[in-house]
Scaffold this motif. Structure first.
Motif, short mmCIF file in Angstrom:
data_model
loop_
_atom_site.label_atom_id
_atom_site.label_comp_id
_atom_site.label_asym_id
_atom_site.label_seq_id
_atom_site.Cartn_x
_atom_site.Cartn_y
_atom_site.Cartn_z
N PHE A 80 5.22 6.89 1.22
CA PHE A 80 6.00 5.72 1.62
C PHE A 80 5.17 4.49 1.35
CE2 PHE A 80 3.66 6.93 5.40
CZ PHE A 80 3.27 5.72 5.96
N PHE A 81 5.83 3.34 1.40
CA PHE A 81 5.15 2.07 1.13
C PHE A 81 5.05 1.25 2.40
CE2 PHE A 81 7.24 3.35 -2.79
CZ PHE A 81 6.17 3.33 -3.66
N GLU A 82 3.87 0.67 2.59
CA GLU A 82 3.64 -0.28 3.68
C GLU A 82 3.45 -1.64 3.03
OE1 GLU A 82 0.18 -1.31 6.88
OE2 GLU A 82 0.58 0.80 6.47
N VAL A 83 4.36 -2.54 3.33
CA VAL A 83 4.35 -3.87 2.72
C VAL A 83 4.09 -4.88 3.83
CG1 VAL A 83 5.63 -5.53 1.32
CG2 VAL A 83 6.09 -3.08 1.07
N THR A 84 3.07 -5.70 3.65
CA THR A 84 2.75 -6.75 4.61
C THR A 84 2.98 -8.09 3.94
OG1 THR A 84 1.08 -5.31 5.60
CG2 THR A 84 0.98 -7.65 6.16
N LEU A 85 3.78 -8.94 4.59
CA LEU A 85 4.13 -10.25 4.06
C LEU A 85 3.67 -11.33 5.03
CD1 LEU A 85 7.83 -9.38 3.23
CD2 LEU A 85 5.94 -9.35 1.63
N LYS A 145 0.85 -1.19 0.00
CA LYS A 145 0.00 0.00 0.00
C LYS A 145 0.89 1.24 0.00
CE LYS A 145 -3.91 -2.07 2.23
NZ LYS A 145 -4.16 -2.84 3.38
N ALA A 146 0.57 2.17 -0.89
CA ALA A 146 1.26 3.46 -0.89
C ALA A 146 0.53 4.36 0.11
CB ALA A 146 1.24 4.08 -2.27
N ARG A 147 1.28 4.95 1.01
CA ARG A 147 0.72 5.83 2.05
C ARG A 147 1.31 7.22 1.87
NH1 ARG A 147 -3.27 2.70 4.13
NH2 ARG A 147 -2.49 0.85 5.16
N SER A 148 0.58 8.21 2.33
CA SER A 148 1.07 9.59 2.25
C SER A 148 0.73 10.31 3.55
CB SER A 148 0.42 10.31 1.07
OG SER A 148 0.88 11.63 1.01
N GLU A 149 1.76 10.82 4.17
CA GLU A 149 1.61 11.64 5.38
C GLU A 149 2.50 12.85 5.23
OE1 GLU A 149 2.11 9.51 9.04
OE2 GLU A 149 0.78 7.91 8.41
N LYS A 194 6.46 -15.56 10.37
CA LYS A 194 5.05 -15.76 10.04
C LYS A 194 4.46 -14.51 9.40
CE LYS A 194 1.19 -18.03 10.04
NZ LYS A 194 0.97 -18.90 8.92
N ASN A 195 4.73 -13.34 10.00
CA ASN A 195 4.23 -12.06 9.48
C ASN A 195 5.34 -11.03 9.52
OD1 ASN A 195 1.31 -12.70 9.21
ND2 ASN A 195 1.51 -13.07 11.39
N VAL A 196 5.42 -10.22 8.45
CA VAL A 196 6.42 -9.16 8.36
C VAL A 196 5.73 -7.90 7.86
CG1 VAL A 196 8.54 -8.40 7.22
CG2 VAL A 196 8.27 -10.81 7.84
N LYS A 197 6.04 -6.78 8.49
CA LYS A 197 5.55 -5.49 8.00
C LYS A 197 6.76 -4.62 7.72
CE LYS A 197 1.75 -3.69 9.08
NZ LYS A 197 0.58 -3.05 9.64
N VAL A 198 6.81 -4.04 6.52
CA VAL A 198 7.92 -3.21 6.08
C VAL A 198 7.37 -1.83 5.76
CG1 VAL A 198 9.70 -2.91 4.32
CG2 VAL A 198 9.04 -5.22 5.03
N LEU A 199 8.03 -0.80 6.28
CA LEU A 199 7.73 0.58 5.92
C LEU A 199 8.97 1.15 5.27
CD1 LEU A 199 5.99 1.72 9.22
CD2 LEU A 199 4.90 0.94 7.12
N THR A 200 8.83 1.69 4.06
CA THR A 200 10.00 2.20 3.34
C THR A 200 9.62 3.37 2.44
OG1 THR A 200 11.85 1.63 1.88
CG2 THR A 200 9.77 0.51 1.47
N PHE A 201 10.55 4.30 2.34
CA PHE A 201 10.39 5.43 1.41
C PHE A 201 11.02 5.11 0.06
CE2 PHE A 201 9.90 7.51 5.51
CZ PHE A 201 8.83 8.37 5.26
#
Length: 103
Positions: free
Chosen positions: A56-61, A47-51, A78-85
């Motif tokens: 930035f991108f929020e990636v859920t694996l 998901k592309a997010r904007s604040e 089991k679950n990974v969340k990545v936040l990246t610009f």
């Protein structure tokens, strides 16, 4: 450590990483690359997010194999969340077309 020793060590580490990747790639559906990590996963949601004007991108694996260039060991999560610009690359694996070389 000499330059030759360092080169030999790097070669051994790359070979170990390749062997582990080859052993696990068949159980995953997606390859995900970020600027400092490489993932194999069975589910991916980006998901592309904007604040405050910055995107930035929020990636859920889900069910992920994680390789981080700054950590010595690969790991399963089991679950990974990545936040990246930075850029995120997601590719779906076509297992019928992928045949890793045998040793």
């Amino acid at each position: 450590m000499s330059a030759e020793d360092l080169e030999r060590y790097e070669t051994e580490m790359e070979l170990d990483l390749y062997r582990e990747y080859r052993d696990v790639v068949g159980i995953f559906k997606y390859v995900v690359e970020t600027d400092r990590r490489f993932y194999l996963a069975n589910q991916v949601d980006v998901k592309a997010r904007s604040e405050t004007g910055e995107v930035f991108f929020e990636v859920t694996l889900t069910d992920a194999w994680v390789w981080d260039m700054y950590r010595p060991a690969r790991r399963l999560a089991k679950n990974v969340k990545v936040l990246t610009f930075k850029d995120v690359n997601v590719e779906e694996l076509a297992h019928g077309e992928i045949e890793p070389p045998k040793d």
